[in-house]
Design a protein around this motif. Structure first.
Motif, short mmCIF file in Angstrom:
data_model
loop_
_atom_site.label_atom_id
_atom_site.label_comp_id
_atom_site.label_asym_id
_atom_site.label_seq_id
_atom_site.Cartn_x
_atom_site.Cartn_y
_atom_site.Cartn_z
N ASP A 114 0.81 -1.21 0.00
CA ASP A 114 0.00 0.00 0.00
C ASP A 114 0.85 1.26 0.00
O ASP A 114 0.39 2.33 0.41
CB ASP A 114 -0.93 0.01 1.22
CG ASP A 114 -1.91 -1.15 1.20
OD1 ASP A 114 -2.35 -1.52 0.10
OD2 ASP A 114 -2.21 -1.68 2.29
N ALA A 115 2.09 1.17 -0.46
CA ALA A 115 3.01 2.31 -0.42
C ALA A 115 2.60 3.43 -1.37
O ALA A 115 3.13 4.53 -1.26
CB ALA A 115 4.42 1.85 -0.75
N ASP A 116 1.66 3.18 -2.27
CA ASP A 116 1.22 4.25 -3.15
C ASP A 116 0.31 5.25 -2.43
O ASP A 116 0.09 6.35 -2.92
CB ASP A 116 0.50 3.67 -4.38
CG ASP A 116 -0.66 2.77 -4.00
OD1 ASP A 116 -0.66 2.25 -2.86
OD2 ASP A 116 -1.56 2.57 -4.85
N VAL A 117 -0.15 4.89 -1.25
CA VAL A 117 -0.97 5.79 -0.44
C VAL A 117 -0.04 6.58 0.49
O VAL A 117 0.80 5.99 1.17
CB VAL A 117 -2.00 4.98 0.39
CG1 VAL A 117 -2.84 5.90 1.26
CG2 VAL A 117 -2.86 4.13 -0.52
N GLN A 118 -0.19 7.89 0.50
CA GLN A 118 0.72 8.74 1.27
C GLN A 118 0.74 8.38 2.76
O GLN A 118 1.80 8.36 3.37
CB GLN A 118 0.32 10.22 1.09
CG GLN A 118 1.23 11.19 1.83
CD GLN A 118 2.66 11.16 1.32
OE1 GLN A 118 2.91 11.00 0.15
NE2 GLN A 118 3.61 11.31 2.23
N GLN A 120 0.33 5.52 4.15
CA GLN A 120 1.10 4.29 4.36
C GLN A 120 2.60 4.55 4.17
O GLN A 120 3.42 3.99 4.87
CB GLN A 120 0.64 3.18 3.43
CG GLN A 120 -0.75 2.67 3.74
CD GLN A 120 -0.86 2.09 5.14
OE1 GLN A 120 -1.00 2.82 6.11
NE2 GLN A 120 -0.80 0.78 5.23
N ARG A 121 2.93 5.41 3.20
CA ARG A 121 4.35 5.79 3.03
C ARG A 121 4.87 6.47 4.28
O ARG A 121 6.00 6.24 4.70
CB ARG A 121 4.51 6.71 1.81
CG ARG A 121 4.81 5.98 0.54
CD ARG A 121 5.36 6.92 -0.53
NE ARG A 121 4.57 8.13 -0.73
CZ ARG A 121 3.55 8.24 -1.57
NH1 ARG A 121 3.18 7.21 -2.29
NH2 ARG A 121 2.91 9.39 -1.71
#
Length: 163
Positions: free
Chosen positions: A110-114, A116-117
């Motif tokens: 889910d790293a494309d969601v800020q 989650q990053r």
């Protein structure tokens, strides 16, 4: 008989890999796609840095004694304890690296969601500091090791230096 060489880097890598796999499997089954992964908190970073720094200071003192400089407060028992603490720190650091990497791997899909990053970066920082703790332990282990021939120079070790 060859003397014990202490903790090896391969043992640290294997420890890290085993903890990563086991923690990743456990977190995936419990965390449900990363939503249940707790944030690490910054106190862990401070604690690991404090422990690593204190360990390096203690190891430096033992190294000075090993190299022949007088340090009256460093006894053989303290040197042995420093060695064991260094080895424990190396293994603990490797296990913590595995734990933090497993957390990153669970959050990575889910790293494309800020949001989650933003949760991944503290785990990466913790993993880096855990590597530093492990490296400090290995360095102290090296500093506490007697050099070849050091044992032969001391009386009472079964060797007669005059013979």
């Amino acid at each position: 008989m060859r003397p014990h060489s202490g903790i090896r880097v391969t043992a640290l890598v294997l420890t890290g890999l085993v903890v990563t796999v086991l923690a990743w499997l456990g977190l995936r089954s419990v965390a449900g796609g990363g939503r249940g992964v707790p944030d690490p908190g910054w106190i862990g970073l401070v604690a690991m840095l404090f422990l690593g720094g204190g360990l390096v200071v203690a190891g430096w003192q033992v190294r000075k004694v090993r190299d022949g400089l007088a340090q009256p407060h460093v006894t053989p028992l303290r040197a042995a304890r420093t060695l064991v603490l260094g080895q424990a720190a190396a293994l603990t650091g490797a296990a913590l690296v595995g734990w933090y990497v497993a957390n990153v791997l669970v959050l990575l899909p889910d790293a494309d969601v800020q949001s989650q990053r933003d949760r991944i970066w503290p785990f990466v920082a913790h993993a880096v500091v855990a590597v530093l703790l492990s490296a400090a332990g290995m360095l102290v282990q090296r500093w506490c090791r007697l050099r070849p021939g050091d044992e032969d120079d001391h009386p009472g070790n079964g060797h007669d230096p005059k013979a």
